[in-house]
Design an enzyme around this catalytic site. Sequence first.
Site, short mmCIF file in Angstrom:
data_model
loop_
_atom_site.label_atom_id
_atom_site.label_comp_id
_atom_site.label_asym_id
_atom_site.label_seq_id
_atom_site.Cartn_x
_atom_site.Cartn_y
_atom_site.Cartn_z
N ASP A 180 0.82 -1.21 0.00
CA ASP A 180 0.00 0.00 0.00
C ASP A 180 0.85 1.26 0.00
O ASP A 180 2.06 1.21 0.20
CB ASP A 180 -0.95 -0.01 1.21
CG ASP A 180 -0.23 -0.37 2.52
OD1 ASP A 180 1.00 -0.35 2.56
OD2 ASP A 180 -0.93 -0.69 3.50
N ASN A 218 -7.14 -2.62 14.16
CA ASN A 218 -8.55 -2.94 13.91
C ASN A 218 -8.69 -4.15 12.99
O ASN A 218 -9.76 -4.41 12.45
CB ASN A 218 -9.27 -1.72 13.31
CG ASN A 218 -8.63 -1.25 12.02
OD1 ASN A 218 -7.75 -1.91 11.48
ND2 ASN A 218 -9.09 -0.12 11.50
N HIS A 264 -6.92 -4.59 10.16
CA HIS A 264 -6.67 -4.35 8.73
C HIS A 264 -5.40 -5.04 8.25
O HIS A 264 -4.46 -5.26 9.01
CB HIS A 264 -6.70 -2.86 8.37
CG HIS A 264 -5.55 -2.02 8.83
ND1 HIS A 264 -5.72 -0.79 9.42
CD2 HIS A 264 -4.21 -2.20 8.75
CE1 HIS A 264 -4.54 -0.26 9.68
NE2 HIS A 264 -3.61 -1.09 9.29
N GLU A 290 -9.45 -1.76 5.38
CA GLU A 290 -10.07 -1.44 6.66
C GLU A 290 -11.33 -2.27 6.86
O GLU A 290 -11.93 -2.75 5.89
CB GLU A 290 -10.44 0.05 6.68
CG GLU A 290 -9.25 0.99 6.51
CD GLU A 290 -8.49 1.22 7.81
OE1 GLU A 290 -8.45 0.31 8.66
OE2 GLU A 290 -7.93 2.30 7.97
C1 GLP Z 1 -0.25 0.29 8.72
C2 GLP Z 1 -0.01 -0.41 7.35
C3 GLP Z 1 -0.14 -1.90 7.48
C4 GLP Z 1 0.53 -2.33 8.76
C5 GLP Z 1 -0.31 -1.87 9.91
C6 GLP Z 1 0.30 -2.13 11.27
O1 GLP Z 1 -1.17 1.32 8.68
N1 GLP Z 1 -0.80 0.05 6.27
O2 GLP Z 1 0.41 -2.53 6.34
O3 GLP Z 1 0.64 -3.73 8.82
O4 GLP Z 1 -0.73 -0.54 9.75
O5 GLP Z 1 1.32 -1.22 11.57
P1 GLP Z 1 2.32 -1.42 12.76
O6 GLP Z 1 3.24 -2.52 12.37
O7 GLP Z 1 3.04 -0.11 12.88
O8 GLP Z 1 1.51 -1.75 13.97
#
Ligand code: GLP
Length: 243
Positions: free
Chosen positions: A67, A136, A138, A143
């Site tokens: 993404d 959440n 995702h 989402e």
């Molecule tokens: C982000 C990314 C995801 C990631 C997630 C968790 O917003 N878009 O690909 O896996 O949220 O992030 P973190 O590893 O900082 O908890």
Amino acid sequence: MQLFIEETYEDMSRRAADLIAAQLIVDPASTLGLATGSTPIGLYADLVEDFQADRISFEQVTTFNLDEYRGLSPEHDQSYRYFMQKNLFDHVDIDPEATSVPDGANPDAQAACESYEQAISEAGGIDLQLLGLGHNGHIGFNEPCDHFPVRTHEVALTESTRRANARFFAGEDEVPTAAYTMGVGTVMAARRVLMIVTGADKADILHRAFCGPVTPWVPASILQFHPDVTLICDEAAWSGMKA
Ligand code: GLP
């Protein structure tokens, strides 16, 4: 599902790096799906170490990131392209042309998303997709919603995700309101999926993702239907599974 519960974040990162290194040793021309966020930072550092020690090479590897924020240029220090350069690509022998991140700077969402999806299929699909887990549920930026989006698409970020990611920006107002993300179908089409999860704050959502019903309200729960998932978590994240 294959499961590894590691004592610490460092152990989780090392185990995940070992799995990716093994993939590259077996198939040096692998196509990897890559993730951003704070979780994979240790794993990327370990892969750089493996490269420097001559254990692995990225020379023939192709990558596709999950993404990108819509509206951020590759030079923006919070863009996911910038993150990938700083944490991995700038330190290994990967061909820059073989690394793809959705084009957040392209305001034409349909063109940006369709060409991304096409590039993945022209590359022959993804051999190994790395995933983190959002608070959440995702995956990528898919989402919670009333359906599973299939292909790469534009998504409006939820307030909770923008709040969670505000720590990387000057303030919550600076966090983009939209992103381009691979769809849940794009992720599910990967031949192997590797999810890494760390920290007690993910314990509840990890439990819901793998022990609860499969529902688009917890997008990661769809992984229960994937035939080749490896989950690597630390004990703090696993603590919710014992509840
Ligand atoms: C982000 C990314 C995801 C990631 C997630 C968790 O917003 N878009 O690909 O896996 O949220 O992030 P973190 O590893 O900082 O908890």
